[in-house]
Design an enzyme around this catalytic site. Structure first.
Site, short mmCIF file in Angstrom:
data_model
loop_
_atom_site.label_atom_id
_atom_site.label_comp_id
_atom_site.label_asym_id
_atom_site.label_seq_id
_atom_site.Cartn_x
_atom_site.Cartn_y
_atom_site.Cartn_z
N ARG A 1 53.48 31.70 38.83
CA ARG A 1 53.78 32.54 39.97
C ARG A 1 55.09 33.28 39.71
NH1 ARG A 1 49.44 33.00 40.96
NH2 ARG A 1 48.26 32.62 42.85
N HIS B 1 48.33 40.81 36.11
CA HIS B 1 47.80 39.60 36.73
C HIS B 1 46.32 39.40 36.40
CE1 HIS B 1 48.49 36.70 40.35
NE2 HIS B 1 47.70 36.16 39.44
#
Length: 333
Positions: free
Chosen positions: A248, A296
């Site tokens: 993250r 991502h």
């Protein structure tokens, strides 16, 4: 994927919604329902369908992308079970609701994450970008003894994995199969995954940084992990180390990454996750020569994987048994 239960009383959820941008997911879920003869159950796609929104209040089960679900969670008055389509569920904590069972999409991302990590390790060790630039310039390069010593074989490198859950354990196993020495950090050190030589608690992440040529962050976003690698922590990194962040973005802030690069504490950063996504055009990470940015996509959610995990838990849900991969609201993952 389908199996019958020996129990006579089955709980058949009739109001099930899918709120996902994953192509074909709703159709694949409904095909599973039909193949398994789940009576009275139809999964309806409510994303971008205003006509389906009134069903939010009736939905007992929701299969959804967490960021989308978080915006409507408070309207799901009858919700009992939420199945995530993502590995990360930190978006759920933005909503007030906590009175339902949430299950993570677990056990599916290890292979893709491992491929992503090893791709970048090999590309950096073998100078892929340099060779690509030489090809564009039609430049052969050199095979001098100095050039031959410009990369290491992986059995000369140590990979540190921060976060040894099912994904991190798979990354560790794959890296070990390439001959890399693997060390790790996790919340609890009672179990040492296959291929890992040493495991430290998260509080001792500095020990991992000191020994690792490649540092792979796979931690979720929780109060304990946010900023873990920020605020000068990377100053402890082994000289020339590479940071690969596929966990993250808020585990390490942008400023700390740039500071570590410019000061020489790390030599490169491969970043697939960010505090703000999409990464804003004005971010200095885009143009920094020591940064590789990817959007991502280290591990995508494929519809068949979502269906497989949902189907396994649906069987348990129908028979009143405990679901798998349940989110802990206290731990944050």
């Amino acid at each position: 994927m389908c199996s019958s239960s020996s129990r006579g009383d089955l709980v058949e959820p009739t109001d099930v919604l899918c709120l996902s941008e994953i192509d074909g997911l709703t159709d694949m879920l409904n095909k599973h329902v039909q193949d398994c003869n789940v009576t009275g159950m139809t999964i309806q796609q409510a994303l971008n369908d205003p006509g389906a929104l009134p069903l939010l209040a009736k939905a007992e089960v929701v299969v959804a992308d967490p960021p989308t679900f978080a915006t409507v969670a408070d309207r799901c008055e009858s919700l009992k079970w939420f199945q995530s389509t993502f590995a990360g569920v930190d978006a759920l904590f933005k909503a007030e609701r906590r009175d339902y069972t949430a299950t993570r999409l677990s056990g599916v991302f290890g292979p893709a994450m491992s491929e992503y990590v090893m791709m970048h390790v090999l590309a950096l060790e073998r100078g892929y970008a340099t060779n690509a630039n030489r090809q564009r310039r039609k430049e052969w390069g050199t095979r001098s003894r100095v050039a031959q010593a410009s990369y290491r074989t992986l059995d000369r490198c140590t990979l540190g994995v921060i976060g040894l859950g099912d994904i991190g354990s798979r990354v560790a196993k794959v890296a070990s199969s390439f001959g890399m020495r693997v060390v790790g950090c996790r919340n609890t050190v009672s179990a040492v995954p296959e291929g890992v030589e040493i495991v430290w608690p998260l509080e001792e992440v500095g020990s991992l940084l000191e020994e690792s040529d490649y540092v792979v962050n796979l931690l979720p976003s929780t109060p304990q992990t946010r900023g873990l690698l920020g605020g000068g922590t990377l100053r402890a990194a082994k000289r020339g180390a590479v940071l690969i962040n596929v966990g993250r973005g808020d585990v390490v802030d942008e400023a700390s990454i740039i500071e570590a690069l410019d000061a020489g504490h790390i030599s490169h950063a491969v970043l697939d996750v960010f505090v703000s996504e999409p990464l804003p055009p004005e971010s200095p990470l885009w143009s920094h020569p020591g940064v590789t940015v990817t959007p991502h996509h280290s591990a995508e959610s494929f519809p068949d994987d979502v269906v497989r995990v949902f189907a396994e838990n649906l069987k348990l849900y129908r028979t009143g048994e405990a679901l798998k991969h349940v989110l802990s609201w206290e731990r944050g993952y």
